[in-house]
Enzyme design. Structure first.
Site, PDB file in Angstrom:
ATOM      1  N   ASP A  20       0.852  -1.186   0.000  1.00  0.00           N
ATOM      2  CA  ASP A  20       0.000   0.000   0.000  1.00  0.00           C
ATOM      3  C   ASP A  20       0.891   1.240   0.000  1.00  0.00           C
ATOM      4  O   ASP A  20       2.119   1.140  -0.104  1.00  0.00           O
ATOM      5  CB  ASP A  20      -0.962  -0.027   1.193  1.00  0.00           C
ATOM      6  CG  ASP A  20      -0.261   0.001   2.543  1.00  0.00           C
ATOM      7  OD1 ASP A  20       0.959   0.317   2.601  1.00  0.00           O
ATOM      8  OD2 ASP A  20      -0.922  -0.288   3.557  1.00  0.00           O
ATOM      9  N   ALA A  21       0.307   2.407   0.174  1.00  0.00           N
ATOM     10  CA  ALA A  21       1.062   3.663   0.128  1.00  0.00           C
ATOM     11  C   ALA A  21       2.102   3.762   1.240  1.00  0.00           C
ATOM     12  O   ALA A  21       3.078   4.502   1.109  1.00  0.00           O
ATOM     13  CB  ALA A  21       0.103   4.850   0.209  1.00  0.00           C
TER      14      ALA A  21
END
Length: 139
Positions: A20-21
């Site tokens: 994810d980020a």
């Protein structure tokens, strides 16, 4: 009495597409890692997934219980285990883990029921004896 064979393991590297980020593995991607390990577990026993398709057989996840203990991160080298705990007439129960290579730390634990189904109808079907014998063979 001999010790049981260790679970089958498959190495996985965490790439940017898996995260994810924040650079941690997106929770659903552990399921992909486990799917790959189960596929390689079958391949190690001489079973090619294409062969099953030709015999109108499909293996599908019927049930899943999963626990996330710690996150994996970008560039981590992981191991993923696949260990059958029970063979039924139409299914296999697996225990799987994802761990951090080198440390032995377990990050994710799962129990997964995989059903043998008719490829066309999706209904459960018995595994052919030859297939079941090959899958039960120690790998």
């Amino acid at each position: 009495m001999t010790d049981p064979a260790p679970p089958f393991t498959w190495p996985v590297r965490v790439y940017i597409e898996d995260t994810d980020a924040g650079g941690i593995v997106f929770y659903a991607n552990y399921l992909k890692f486990m799917e790959r390990a189960r596929t390689e577990w079958a391949r190690a026993r001489g079973i090619a997934m294409r062969a099953g398709l030709g015999e109108n057989i499909s293996f599908v996840v019927h049930g899943l219980e999963i626990r996330y203990l710690r996150p994996a991160r970008l560039d981590d080298q992981l191991w993923v285990s696949a260990d059958v705990t029970r063979f039924g007439k139409t299914y296999m129960d697996f225990e799987q883990q994802v761990g951090l290579a080198g440390s032995g730390d377990v990050l994710v634990q799962a129990r997964i029921k995989v059903a043998c189904t008719n490829l066309l109808t999706g209904r459960p079907r018995a595994m052919p004896e030859s297939l079941r014998a090959a899958l039960e063979r120690a790998g």
